[in-house]
Design a protein around this motif. Structure first.
Motif, PDB file in Angstrom:
ATOM      1  N   VAL A   1       0.843  -1.198   0.000  1.00 17.57           N
ATOM      2  CA  VAL A   1       0.000   0.000   0.000  1.00 17.57           C
ATOM      3  C   VAL A   1       0.880   1.250   0.000  1.00 17.57           C
ATOM      4  CG1 VAL A   1      -1.586   1.381   1.418  1.00 17.57           C
ATOM      5  CG2 VAL A   1      -2.026  -1.061   1.078  1.00 17.57           C
ATOM      6  N   ILE A   2       1.842   1.296   0.907  1.00 18.97           N
ATOM      7  CA  ILE A   2       2.726   2.457   1.042  1.00 18.97           C
ATOM      8  C   ILE A   2       3.518   2.680  -0.251  1.00 18.97           C
ATOM      9  CG2 ILE A   2       4.750   3.352   2.283  1.00 18.97           C
ATOM     10  CD1 ILE A   2       3.635   1.682   4.747  1.00 18.97           C
ATOM     11  N   ASP A   3       4.105   1.600  -0.776  1.00 15.49           N
ATOM     12  CA  ASP A   3       4.914   1.719  -1.996  1.00 15.49           C
ATOM     13  C   ASP A   3       4.086   2.200  -3.180  1.00 15.49           C
ATOM     14  OD1 ASP A   3       7.085   0.851  -0.524  1.00 15.49           O
ATOM     15  OD2 ASP A   3       7.054  -1.194  -1.338  1.00 15.49           O
ATOM     16  N   SER A   4       2.873   1.690  -3.324  1.00 18.21           N
ATOM     17  CA  SER A   4       2.021   2.117  -4.425  1.00 18.21           C
ATOM     18  C   SER A   4       1.633   3.586  -4.281  1.00 18.21           C
ATOM     19  CB  SER A   4       0.775   1.244  -4.514  1.00 18.21           C
ATOM     20  OG  SER A   4      -0.051   1.688  -5.572  1.00 18.21           O
ATOM     21  N   LEU A   5       1.287   4.000  -3.069  1.00 12.58           N
ATOM     22  CA  LEU A   5       0.975   5.414  -2.846  1.00 12.58           C
ATOM     23  C   LEU A   5       2.165   6.287  -3.234  1.00 12.58           C
ATOM     24  CD1 LEU A   5      -0.863   5.299   0.606  1.00 12.58           C
ATOM     25  CD2 LEU A   5      -1.876   5.952  -1.587  1.00 12.58           C
ATOM     26  N   ALA A   6       3.352   5.893  -2.780  1.00 11.85           N
ATOM     27  CA  ALA A   6       4.557   6.684  -3.020  1.00 11.85           C
ATOM     28  C   ALA A   6       4.923   6.735  -4.500  1.00 11.85           C
ATOM     29  CB  ALA A   6       5.720   6.128  -2.203  1.00 11.85           C
ATOM     30  N   LEU A   7       4.900   5.595  -5.160  1.00 11.94           N
ATOM     31  CA  LEU A   7       5.395   5.511  -6.538  1.00 11.94           C
ATOM     32  C   LEU A   7       4.331   5.818  -7.584  1.00 11.94           C
ATOM     33  CD1 LEU A   7       7.534   2.280  -6.114  1.00 11.94           C
ATOM     34  CD2 LEU A   7       8.354   4.650  -6.208  1.00 11.94           C
ATOM     35  N   ASP A   8       3.127   5.323  -7.376  1.00 10.59           N
ATOM     36  CA  ASP A   8       2.093   5.423  -8.405  1.00 10.59           C
ATOM     37  C   ASP A   8       1.226   6.667  -8.294  1.00 10.59           C
ATOM     38  OD1 ASP A   8       2.989   2.922  -9.268  1.00 10.59           O
ATOM     39  OD2 ASP A   8       1.527   1.861  -8.024  1.00 10.59           O
ATOM     40  N   TYR A   9       1.096   7.228  -7.112  1.00  8.29           N
ATOM     41  CA  TYR A   9       0.152   8.331  -6.922  1.00  8.29           C
ATOM     42  C   TYR A   9       0.798   9.629  -6.455  1.00  8.29           C
ATOM     43  CZ  TYR A   9      -3.374   4.838  -7.662  1.00  8.29           C
ATOM     44  OH  TYR A   9      -4.133   3.848  -8.236  1.00  8.29           O
ATOM     45  N   LEU A  10       1.640   9.573  -5.460  1.00  9.26           N
ATOM     46  CA  LEU A  10       2.149  10.799  -4.861  1.00  9.26           C
ATOM     47  C   LEU A  10       3.505  11.225  -5.397  1.00  9.26           C
ATOM     48  CD1 LEU A  10       1.123  10.062  -1.169  1.00  9.26           C
ATOM     49  CD2 LEU A  10      -0.171  11.290  -2.925  1.00  9.26           C
ATOM     50  N   GLN A  11       4.279  10.275  -5.915  1.00 10.81           N
ATOM     51  CA  GLN A  11       5.632  10.540  -6.393  1.00 10.81           C
ATOM     52  C   GLN A  11       6.489  11.253  -5.345  1.00 10.81           C
ATOM     53  OE1 GLN A  11       3.076  11.468  -9.028  1.00 10.81           O
ATOM     54  NE2 GLN A  11       3.235   9.303  -9.471  1.00 10.81           N
ATOM     55  N   VAL A  12       6.337  10.838  -4.117  1.00 11.70           N
ATOM     56  CA  VAL A  12       7.173  11.322  -3.014  1.00 11.70           C
ATOM     57  C   VAL A  12       7.615  10.124  -2.190  1.00 11.70           C
ATOM     58  CG1 VAL A  12       6.044  13.585  -2.857  1.00 11.70           C
ATOM     59  CG2 VAL A  12       5.217  11.709  -1.450  1.00 11.70           C
ATOM     60  N   SER A  13       8.718  10.275  -1.508  1.00  9.30           N
ATOM     61  CA  SER A  13       9.209   9.209  -0.651  1.00  9.30           C
ATOM     62  C   SER A  13       8.349   9.102   0.602  1.00  9.30           C
ATOM     63  CB  SER A  13      10.660   9.477  -0.239  1.00  9.30           C
ATOM     64  OG  SER A  13      11.072   8.537   0.729  1.00  9.30           O
ATOM     65  N   LEU A  14       7.973   7.887   0.923  1.00 12.75           N
ATOM     66  CA  LEU A  14       7.278   7.618   2.193  1.00 12.75           C
ATOM     67  C   LEU A  14       8.129   6.661   3.024  1.00 12.75           C
ATOM     68  CD1 LEU A  14       3.603   7.187   0.911  1.00 12.75           C
ATOM     69  CD2 LEU A  14       4.664   9.217   1.909  1.00 12.75           C
ATOM     70  N   SER A  15       9.437   6.805   2.922  1.00 11.23           N
ATOM     71  CA  SER A  15      10.344   5.878   3.597  1.00 11.23           C
ATOM     72  C   SER A  15      10.255   5.972   5.118  1.00 11.23           C
ATOM     73  CB  SER A  15      11.784   6.120   3.141  1.00 11.23           C
ATOM     74  OG  SER A  15      12.187   7.441   3.454  1.00 11.23           O
ATOM     75  N   HIS A  16       9.663   7.042   5.627  1.00 12.18           N
ATOM     76  CA  HIS A  16       9.494   7.176   7.074  1.00 12.18           C
ATOM     77  C   HIS A  16       8.339   6.319   7.606  1.00 12.18           C
ATOM     78  CE1 HIS A  16       6.774  10.041   5.229  1.00 12.18           C
ATOM     79  NE2 HIS A  16       6.091  10.124   6.362  1.00 12.18           N
ATOM     80  N   ILE A  17       7.582   5.700   6.699  1.00  6.93           N
ATOM     81  CA  ILE A  17       6.478   4.823   7.092  1.00  6.93           C
ATOM     82  C   ILE A  17       6.788   3.432   6.545  1.00  6.93           C
ATOM     83  CG2 ILE A  17       3.983   4.452   7.031  1.00  6.93           C
ATOM     84  CD1 ILE A  17       3.711   7.351   6.022  1.00  6.93           C
ATOM     85  N   THR A  18       6.741   2.425   7.388  1.00  6.77           N
ATOM     86  CA  THR A  18       6.977   1.062   6.909  1.00  6.77           C
ATOM     87  C   THR A  18       5.815   0.164   7.305  1.00  6.77           C
ATOM     88  OG1 THR A  18       8.140   0.301   8.899  1.00  6.77           O
ATOM     89  CG2 THR A  18       9.486   1.337   7.163  1.00  6.77           C
TER      90      THR A  18
END
Length: 156
Positions: free
Chosen positions: A68-85
Motif C-alpha cells: 500500500v505504502i509503496d504504491s501510494l509513493a510511486l504510483d500516486y504521490l511521487q514522493v518518498s514515504l520511507s518514514h512509514i513502513t
C-alpha cells in the motif's frame, strides 16, 4: 504531528465511514493491514499491487501494508514515504499509523474536491475536452497533494 490518540481514532473512523467501509476502530493500534488495504481500495478504486490475499503471518500483513505504502509513493504521490513502513504499522507504531492516516485523509479530501470540480467543469466541456482536462489534472496530483499537506500542517 498534533492530535491526541482519540482525535486520530475519530479521523480513522470518519475515513472508514466516508469510504463506506464497515469497520470501526476503538484505539489507534486497531488500524491494521485490513484497514489500510480497505482504504486504499475504496479511495483509489484499485486492488493493492502484489497483495497477499490470504495473509498467514504478521510478515504477510507487513508485506501488504508495505505494498500500500509503496504504491501510494510511486504510483500516486511521487514522493518518498520511507518514514512509514509496513512493519511499523503492523507492530502498532502510533506515529507511523498517524502518518498513513493523514495521507489517506488528505488524498480523500483532494479527490473529493476534484470530483466536485470536475462535475462542475463537465458542464463547460461538451466535445471531449473534459477527458484531456481530467488527464492533465491527474498529472498535477503530487503537487496539489503536497500543497494540501503543507496547508494542513500550518493549520495544526
Amino acid at each position: 504531528m498534533a492530535g491526541s490518540d482519540a482525535e486520530w481514532v475519530t479521523i480513522a473512523n470518519n475515513l472508514l465511514f466516508k469510504c463506506h467501509i464497515h469497520l470501526r476502530i476503538h484505539e489507534l493500534q486497531d488500524c491494521d493491514a485490513n484497514v489500510f488495504i480497505a482504504l486504499y481500495q475504496s479511495i483509489l478504486g484499485e486492488k493493492v499491487p502484489d497483495l497477499i490475499v490470504i495473509p498467514r503471518s504478521q510478515e504477510d500483513d507487513a508485506h501488504n501494508v508495505q505494498a500500500v505504502i509503496d504504491s501510494l509513493a510511486l504510483d500516486y504521490l511521487q514522493v518518498s514515504l520511507s518514514h512509514i513502513t509496513g512493519e511499523n504499522i503492523v507492530k502498532g507504531d502510533k506515529e507511523s499509523i498517524k502518518n498513513l492516516l493523514e495521507i489517506f485523509d488528505g488524498l480523500l479530501e483532494y479527490l473529493t474536491e476534484r470530483i466536485s470540480e470536475t462535475s462542475h467543469e463537465k458542464s463547460k466541456f461538451k466535445n471531449g475536452n473534459l477527458v484531456w482536462f481530467t488527464f492533465y489534472d491527474v498529472s498535477l496530483l503530487p503537487f496539489i497533494f503536497l500543497c494540501i499537506f503543507l496547508h494542513r500542517k500550518q493549520i495544526h
